[in-house]
Enzyme design. Structure first.
Site, PDB file in Angstrom:
ATOM      1  N   ASP A   3     -56.127 107.965  34.634  1.00 37.54           N
ATOM      2  CA  ASP A   3     -54.886 108.596  34.179  1.00 37.54           C
ATOM      3  C   ASP A   3     -53.912 108.504  35.357  1.00 37.54           C
ATOM      4  O   ASP A   3     -54.005 109.264  36.315  1.00 37.54           O
ATOM      5  CB  ASP A   3     -55.175 110.052  33.799  1.00 37.54           C
ATOM      6  CG  ASP A   3     -53.929 110.783  33.335  1.00 37.54           C
ATOM      7  OD1 ASP A   3     -52.811 110.279  33.571  1.00 37.54           O
ATOM      8  OD2 ASP A   3     -54.070 111.881  32.755  1.00 37.54           O
ATOM      9  N   GLU A  43     -45.717 104.217   9.986  1.00 37.15           N
ATOM     10  CA  GLU A  43     -47.158 104.279  10.261  1.00 37.15           C
ATOM     11  C   GLU A  43     -47.725 102.867  10.344  1.00 37.15           C
ATOM     12  O   GLU A  43     -47.381 102.003   9.529  1.00 37.15           O
ATOM     13  CB  GLU A  43     -47.877 105.074   9.176  1.00 37.15           C
ATOM     14  CG  GLU A  43     -47.637 106.566   9.312  1.00 37.15           C
ATOM     15  CD  GLU A  43     -48.269 107.374   8.199  1.00 37.15           C
ATOM     16  OE1 GLU A  43     -48.937 106.798   7.325  1.00 37.15           O
ATOM     17  OE2 GLU A  43     -48.069 108.600   8.201  1.00 37.15           O
ATOM     18  N   ARG A  49     -40.050 111.590  27.333  1.00 39.59           N
ATOM     19  CA  ARG A  49     -41.368 112.244  27.324  1.00 39.59           C
ATOM     20  C   ARG A  49     -42.273 111.504  26.345  1.00 39.59           C
ATOM     21  O   ARG A  49     -41.907 111.312  25.183  1.00 39.59           O
ATOM     22  CB  ARG A  49     -41.247 113.704  26.867  1.00 39.59           C
ATOM     23  CG  ARG A  49     -40.265 114.526  27.655  1.00 39.59           C
ATOM     24  CD  ARG A  49     -40.462 116.002  27.398  1.00 39.59           C
ATOM     25  NE  ARG A  49     -41.641 116.460  28.099  1.00 39.59           N
ATOM     26  CZ  ARG A  49     -41.656 116.748  29.407  1.00 39.59           C
ATOM     27  NH1 ARG A  49     -40.566 116.644  30.130  1.00 39.59           N
ATOM     28  NH2 ARG A  49     -42.765 117.152  29.967  1.00 39.59           N
TER      29      ARG A  49
END
Ligand code: DSN
Length: 419
Positions: free
Chosen positions: A200, A56, A235
């Site tokens: 996008d 993290e 992905r």
């Protein structure tokens, strides 16, 4: 090398599903415009022990110890991505394109603000304001479409809607638009109405980083993408901007606002993907992707099949199967699946069919170009599709085409070890 040997012994049931999927991929002509075949190097990084690590935070500022090596991998991904798109700021942690869009939108505007994006039925994306998506639930969403005659974005119409709606955010980019998008013009419209511009570029990113399409980074406040379409990586999602101050805000929205621990094995695979995309061979690949899409579009048009916008500038085309063959997009999709051609039904401009049926199909060239197909093979696929859709009820004709497809595919083996 990934051979799945342990998986085969330990969990044969699951292994069978992977093996069957591998055979499906090998035995089908893959024309889904958003799919591709990653390299073995990308797969190796993705399957690596980087998956074991919690990290993290960001390189150099993690909340866990032991992050020295994942920091190297994440920094490689970041530096390569900056170079690829000539961007000042990037974030490589979004788990997907939708997560990238969520983070970018949350960094730019407030809950309840107005978004103007391309409608889903005109080729937009769920996360650009569709009512059932977070983007349509958390914000007031408005849409622009395409001209139903030409199939093209009408920038004057976008300007008119923008001046009426006065959105805080305009989103450009599409999942099913076969022509170039003028990001510079979108930025002018955004400036005129005082909106942010988000692009996008997921579908066309491979063209944007090879100068085969306008790069949106200089024009948009923020750019998002997936990494698994034309970029040919694992992905996942990415965010880019030239505004480093905005980038600091985006970093905080990605973590801790919307995501926890980053997928460091995926980030390692993204680094490999960006390395591949920086090579001269990748630009040649993208040129071939476009040439192949144009080759199949020409076969359709020469044979009286209606192609929306009469062609393509990129990796995809939309075919009106309703007016060309008298069948729905769904019927075309299932018929082609019977002969081992995989693609998806798609709405076309002004579609009168329900979304579950559609009047069109979307055809994409990235995956089969990776597999080695050139113009000749794409022309051949065009003829197979026309013959099959003209004879949807003929088992004999479909069997004959299926056998020819099998022979064609045998000449282009998938470059994977047997899983
Ligand atoms: N669902 C993807 C596509 O097929 O275009 C977009 O996210």
């Amino acid at each position: 090398m990934i051979n799945n040997k342990e998986l085969q012994e330990f969990d044969p049931e699951l292994y069978q599903s992977i093996k069957a999927e591998r055979l499906r991929q090998e035995n089908n002509i893959e024309l889904i415009a958003s799919e591709n075949f990653v390299s073995n190097a990308v797969r190796e990084a993705q399957a690596s022990i980087m998956t074991n690590k919690y990290a993290e935070g960001y390189p150099g500022k993690r909340y866990y110890g032991g992050c020295v090596n994942v920091d190297v991998a994440e920094n490689l991904a970041r530096e390569r991505l900056k170079k690829l798109f000539n961007a000042n700021y990037v974030n490589v942690q979004p788990h997907s394109g939708s997560q990238a869009n969520m983070a970018a939108i949350r960094a730019l505007i407030n809950h309840g603000d107005r978004i103007l994006g391309m409608s889903l039925d005109a080729g937009g994306h769920l996360t650009h304001g569709y009512p059932l998506s977070f983007s349509g639930k958390d914000y007031q969403s408005f849409t622009y479409g395409v001209n139903t005659e030409t199939g093209l974005i009408d920038y004057q119409e976008v300007r008119k809607i923008a001046s009426e709606v006065k959105p805080q955010l305009i989103i450009a980019g599409a999942s099913a638009y076969p022509r170039a998008i003028d990001f510079k013009k979108f930025r002018e419209i955004a400036d005129e109405v005082g909106a942010y511009l988000m692009v996008d570029m997921a579908h066309i990113a491979g063209f944007c980083c090879t100068n085969l399409h306008q790069n949106p980074v200089p024009y948009a406040h923020v750019v998002t993408s997936t990494t698994h379409k034309t970029l040919r990586g694992p992905r996942g999602g990415i965010i880019l901007s030239n505004d480093v101050e905005l980038g600091k805000k985006i970093d905080k929205v990605v973590f801790p606002e919307t995501q926890g621990g980053p997928l460091e094995h995926i980030i390692a695979a993204k680094a490999v993907c960006f390395y591949e995309d920086l090579q001269p061979a990748y630009k040649e690949y993208m040129k071939q992707v476009k040439a192949n899409a144009q080759a199949i579009a020409n076969v359709f048009m020469e044979n009286g099949v209606k192609v929306i916008t009469n062609g393509t500038d990129n990796h995809l085309l939309l075919v009106d199967v309703k007016s060309s063959f008298g069948i729905t997009g769904l019927k075309a999709q299932t018929t082609l699946e019977e002969i081992n051609i995989t693609l998806n039904k798609n709405s076309i401009p002004g579609d009168t069919e329900r979304p579950a049926y559609c009047s069109g199909i979307r055809i994409g060239s990235p995956a089969m170009t990776t597999r080695g197909f050139k113009e000749e093979e794409f022309k051949q696929i065009g003829h197979y599709i026309i013959e099959a859709l003209r004879n949807v009820d003929s088992v004999e004709i479909k069997e004959k085409i299926k056998a020819s497809i099998s022979q064609l595919l045998n000449r282009f083996p998938l470059n994977y070890e047997l899983d």
